[in-house]
Design a protein around this motif. Structure first.
Motif, PDB file in Angstrom:
ATOM      1  N   PHE A  16       0.834  -1.207   0.000  1.00 37.97           N
ATOM      2  CA  PHE A  16       0.000   0.000   0.000  1.00 37.97           C
ATOM      3  C   PHE A  16       0.870   1.259   0.000  1.00 37.97           C
ATOM      4  CE2 PHE A  16      -2.294   3.309   2.353  1.00 37.97           C
ATOM      5  CZ  PHE A  16      -3.506   3.347   1.690  1.00 37.97           C
ATOM      6  N   ILE A  39      -8.604  -0.739  -1.626  1.00 35.51           N
ATOM      7  CA  ILE A  39      -8.060  -1.920  -0.948  1.00 35.51           C
ATOM      8  C   ILE A  39      -9.000  -3.087  -1.219  1.00 35.51           C
ATOM      9  CG2 ILE A  39      -7.311  -2.896   1.236  1.00 35.51           C
ATOM     10  CD1 ILE A  39      -7.785   0.806   1.128  1.00 35.51           C
ATOM     11  N   VAL A  57      -9.820  -7.489   1.287  1.00 32.31           N
ATOM     12  CA  VAL A  57      -9.307  -7.199   2.635  1.00 32.31           C
ATOM     13  C   VAL A  57      -9.173  -8.478   3.446  1.00 32.31           C
ATOM     14  CG1 VAL A  57      -9.836  -5.993   4.795  1.00 32.31           C
ATOM     15  CG2 VAL A  57     -10.281  -4.882   2.598  1.00 32.31           C
ATOM     16  N   PHE A  85     -12.653   0.067   0.853  1.00 33.67           N
ATOM     17  CA  PHE A  85     -12.285  -1.326   1.071  1.00 33.67           C
ATOM     18  C   PHE A  85     -13.313  -2.235   0.397  1.00 33.67           C
ATOM     19  CE2 PHE A  85     -10.914   1.171   4.700  1.00 33.67           C
ATOM     20  CZ  PHE A  85      -9.636   0.715   4.975  1.00 33.67           C
TER      21      PHE A  85
END
Length: 921
Positions: A78, A135, A138, A165
């Motif tokens: 990330f 993201i 997860v 997410f």
């Protein structure tokens, strides 16, 4: 279909993402969690957002199942594009991130500090352009990375940053619970038919189409993939014999279609896909080197790419996570082991020893001591990076690969310790059971017993933990006296949490204290643990006066030394017990400062709560409020729900009956299942304060009696003073005198101005002659010197009440006005109203005073303004409060507007105290 983006039936979802993007373009942060079953289109929605955010910087990371055991692997992916700004971070944050990512050596970083470093890194990056962070998957990120990103999501402030997410449902990971979310469900019938028609235009037969629609149940991936398994005959409408299909989930059905497609590929291609599935980084160079080691040629990947199952460019990407899982499902165990072995061969043991060890462990077919030892070393490195979950995984696999029983037991205990530290108590339980099967010596068994007691205490601070810790301490006494005494200290603190009265366990404070004396310290010891344990043991066996000298000596030693968290917090409780206000404050400030600098995650909220309690007693309700709100925000970030002890006391001192009742109910409901008696004592103390403030002395008396029934640290002394006041007002002199005698044994042994001032006020309340006048004056004089303004205000109040009852109205007005001003300023409205009513009784006209609410600073704004007035920079304030510097700047702009000032310099003369008093309400 959503216009221009090829998404069927996702108008509402796209509109939500458009609104999120608008927030970022307006300079504000936005957070969203997309939840849904596999194949519902979460990744497609992230793709949509990535395309729409053309004028923003995109950061995207995808969880990989085989990387779940490598601490901070996902977070490194990330942050990698922002690491050029690493040197711009404050040193503690820079070092924490460097150690977490293996860029430098150092002590294990606290995950809170790692999260703060990522927050600052994002804020710095967003200073030049908006950020949109995507993201995906997860559920397959390593736990340390998810915790850090969840912390960031909850602490974003005035930064143009979006965090979106995508998480698979159902999920056992609760780190993202409570964040804004959007459930991505299946398509309705019309959109499902439209997508199917676009995906399979050759599908002619209505019966076949209906069967696919029924099996897909609106799942977009199923609608795209299920037609691929049909033959041309079936697509044309001729079924022939119906193939039997077992009842199974949509996910399994989709995965099964991939499995069938995989098995139709050439064997070398299947072998190549197995390598790609277990190669967690997605590095094509590593993948091709492993393929070469397996004898695969450059053409091995082509059929998989042609089938749309995998893409090879700068990274290796599967078409969908279910393709990767289908590869795992289709592969036989020897094939997976061969793939791991090949990847281990091409992984550099110097630059990436842990990934190599993990591949070797996955390839192992039998116990192997050398490999188990290598995994143990990997666990040590993971621990050094702050990856408790990764350390636990390495140690667990090391345990499994250990051939001999004795080292297996030792490693199982270490793995259990790491699992407990990682917040995995069930895994720790299983590992302890494994350890118990080994031939452990006496010391190892005692350590195991201690660890099991820690496990129980971590789950519940109630009545079970003290007896287990006590048994462990007794077992350790003949084997390791220092560790035994440390364990006795833990048992004693556990008994303090369990409390006194109805919930006190059979092995309560007195029992633990008596047992602790069986492991005596060395004569003349100056070790803080020894002194604290001896002092507390004396208090619970021989009484407060016998304990005070030893406890005071412990505080003298601790003032000049750095001590660990357990000792620091214990000594802060002792300082409060001894009425040592300055030492109490100093110890808590030291601990909070150290915890903030190191990012100690688990105990910082508790330390903030204790510090808030000090400021409450000192009459600084706004600071107490700001600290409890900061503690609550941190607890939310790390998903802890502590009992609201200081907030209950704050509500009581303010005279807020509804809030006190609500918080007390929550505290009691939380405490009873765990058997945490200390919660009940503090709740009763708060009730006594509330009712004394409101003049409801009968109920105050009952609550104070319950609070003083046992021997709870700190709370008992405070509650004794409440009991004296309630008894005096009800003229229950014998009850009051008994409470005063017990209070006096404590205050005389303490001898501090706070203690002696409290005693003088209590004695004056029970004195029925003119001698009371001198006692009231003595109380005010002593409390003035110790800066405990909440108690000073109450001394002025009861003195004024006594003067009025003795027809000295002019003198009474002076005391009552002072009390009224102090209570009003600090926000103690119940006591302020009591003072006002007394003033009215003297014949003075008093209006209910309302502070100027035009300032209307929030507790957060007041705290930030106070820190800025003291000369802290935005970066320093942000590091202290775990927010970004840009958020600090945003709060200060609001403060300046409310105070009608234009710079930090003007904060020195601004009426912050009035704004803070308003904020404390």
């Amino acid at each position: 279909m959503y216009p221009g983006h090829g998404l069927y039936g996702r108008q509402a979802e796209c509109a939500a993402l458009d609104a999120l993007l608008a927030e970022v373009h307006a300079g504000r942060h936005a957070v969203l969690v997309l939840r849904g079953e596999p194949g519902e289109g979460k990744t497609a929605l992230l793709d949509y957002l990535g395309r729409k955010a053309e004028d923003a910087r995109i950061i995207r990371v995808t969880g990989v199942q085989s990387e779940m055991e490598l601490a901070y692997a996902g977070l490194h992916q990330f942050c990698v594009s922002m690491l050029d700004r690493l040197e711009d971070l404050p040193a503690p944050q820079r070092d924490a991130l460097g150690v977490a990512f293996g860029l430098e050596d150092g002590p294990p970083p606290e995950r809170l500090l790692v999260g703060l470093a990522v927050l600052t890194l994002l804020s710095e990056t967003a200073g030049s352009e908006p950020l949109v962070c995507l993201i995906d998957d997860v559920q397959w990120l390593d736990h340390a990375s998810v915790q850090a990103l969840a912390f960031v999501a909850r602490r974003l402030g005035a930064d143009p940053i979006a965090l979106v997410f995508a998480q698979l449902e159902p999920s056992d990971d609760h780190e993202l619970l409570g964040l804004p979310e959007l459930v991505v469900a299946g398509l309705d019938d019309a959109d499902a038919r439209a997508l199917l028609a676009a995906a399979a235009p050759a599908l002619l037969d209505e019966r076949v189409r209906d069967r696919i629609l029924a099996e897909a149940r609106g799942n977009p991936l199923a609608l795209l993939e299920l037609p691929a398994e049909l033959t041309s005959t079936e697509l044309g409408g001729w079924f022939g014999p119906t193939r039997s299909r077992p009842a199974e989930s949509r996910t399994a059905r989709i995965e099964e279609t991939y499995v069938r497609r995989l098995r139709a590929l050439p064997p070398p291609t299947q072998q190549f896909l197995v390598l790609a599935a277990v190669e967690s980084v997605g590095d094509p160079t590593v993948l091709w080197r492993a393929a070469s080691a397996c004898g695969l040629g450059e053409d091995a990947a082509a059929p998989a790419e042609a089938a749309g199952l995998i893409t090879l460019d700068t990274r290796v990407r599967f078409a969908h996570p279910l393709v990767r899982s289908a590869v795992h499902r289709a592969a036989r165990r020897p094939e997976l082991q061969q793939a791991h072995r090949a990847l281990a061969e091409v992984t550099d043991p110097r630059t990436d020893p842990d990934r190599r060890a993990w591949h070797l462990a996955a390839a192992a077919t039998a116990p192997d001591e050398s490999l188990a030892a290598e995994l143990e070393r990997s666990a040590e490195r993971a621990q050094a990076r702050g990856g408790a979950a990764a350390a636990a995984a390495f140690l667990r696999r090391s345990t499994e690969l250990t051939p001999d029983a004795d080292p297996r037991g030792r490693r199982a205990v270490a793995a259990a310790q790491a699992a407990l530290a990682a917040g995995a108590p069930d895994a720790a339980d299983e590992l302890l059971a494994t350890a118990e099967m080994a031939e452990l010596d006496g010391l190892q068994l005692a350590r195991l017993e201690r660890l099991r007691a820690h496990l129980v205490f971590a789950r519940s601070r109630g009545t079970d933990a003290p007896v287990l810790l006590l048994d462990a301490a007794r077992r350790l006494t003949p084997l390791d006296v220092p560790l035994a005494r440390e364990t006795y200290m833990e048992a004693l603190l556990a008994a303090v949490f369990a409390g006194a009265g109805k919930l006190e366990p059979e092995h309560g404070m007195r029992t633990v204290a008596e047992a602790a004396r069986s492991a005596p310290a060395a004569p003349g010891t100056q070790d803080p643990v020894d002194l604290l344990l001896d002092g507390l043991s004396a208090q619970f066996t021989r009484g407060y006066p016998a304990a005070a000298p030893t406890l005071r000596r412990a505080l003298d030693v601790i003032r000049g030394h750095d001590v660990d968290t357990l000792v620091c917090l214990t000594s802060a409780l002792v300082a409060a017990e001894l009425w040592e206000g300055p030492t109490w404050l100093d110890l808590l400030r030291r601990h909070v400062r150290g915890a903030r600098e190191s990012g100690t995650l688990s105990l910082l909220p508790m330390a903030l709560d204790y510090l808030a309690s000090f400021h409450l007693q000192a009459g600084d309700f706004v600071m107490a409020t700001a600290l409890t709100e900061e503690a609550a925000a941190l607890n939310a970030a790390i998903r802890l729900v502590p009992p609201p002890y200081t907030p209950i006391m704050l509500a009581a001192w303010r005279g807020d009956q509804p809030e006190t009742a609500k918080l007390s109910e929550v505290g009691v409901q939380d405490a009873f299942p765990r058997g945490e008696g200390s919660a009940l004592v503090l709740t009763e103390y708060a009730a006594a304060v509330l009712d004394n403030g409101l003049g409801r002395y009968a109920t105050a008396l009952a609550a104070a009696k319950r609070a003083t029934a046992g021997d709870q640290l700190v709370a008992k002394s405070w509650a004794l003073a409440e009991l004296v006041e309630a008894a005096a007002r009800l003229e229950q002199w014998e009850v009051g005198e008994a409470a005063l005698r017990e209070l006096t044994t404590r205050t005389r042994a303490s001898g501090t101005p706070w203690a002696l001032g409290t005693e003088a006020r209590a004695r004056a309340l029970l004195t029925r002659g003119p001698e009371a006048d001198e006692l009231y004056r003595l109380a005010i004089d002593r409390l003035t010197g110790c800066h405990m303004n909440a108690h000073l205000a109450r001394a002025h109040l009861v003195y004024g009440e006594w003067l009025r009852r003795n027809d000295r109205r002019a003198d009474a007005r002076v005391q009552l006005r002072h009390a009224h001003d102090l209570f009003t300023h600090m926000g103690a409205e119940g006591f302020a109203e009591r003072a006002r009513n007394e003033l009215l009784a003297t014949g003075e006209t008093v209006r209910k005073r309302t502070l100027d609410t035009t300032l209307d600073l929030t507790p957060q704004e007041a705290l930030i303004a106070s820190l800025a007035r003291d000369g802290r920079t935005n970066q320093e304030i942000g590091a202290e409060l775990f927010i970004s510097p840009r958020t600090v700047e945003w709060h200060l702009r609001k403060v300046f507007a409310k105070l009608a000032i234009g710079s930090r310099r003007e904060l020195r003369d601004a009426p912050l105290d009035a704004g803070m008093a308003t904020a404390s309400r």
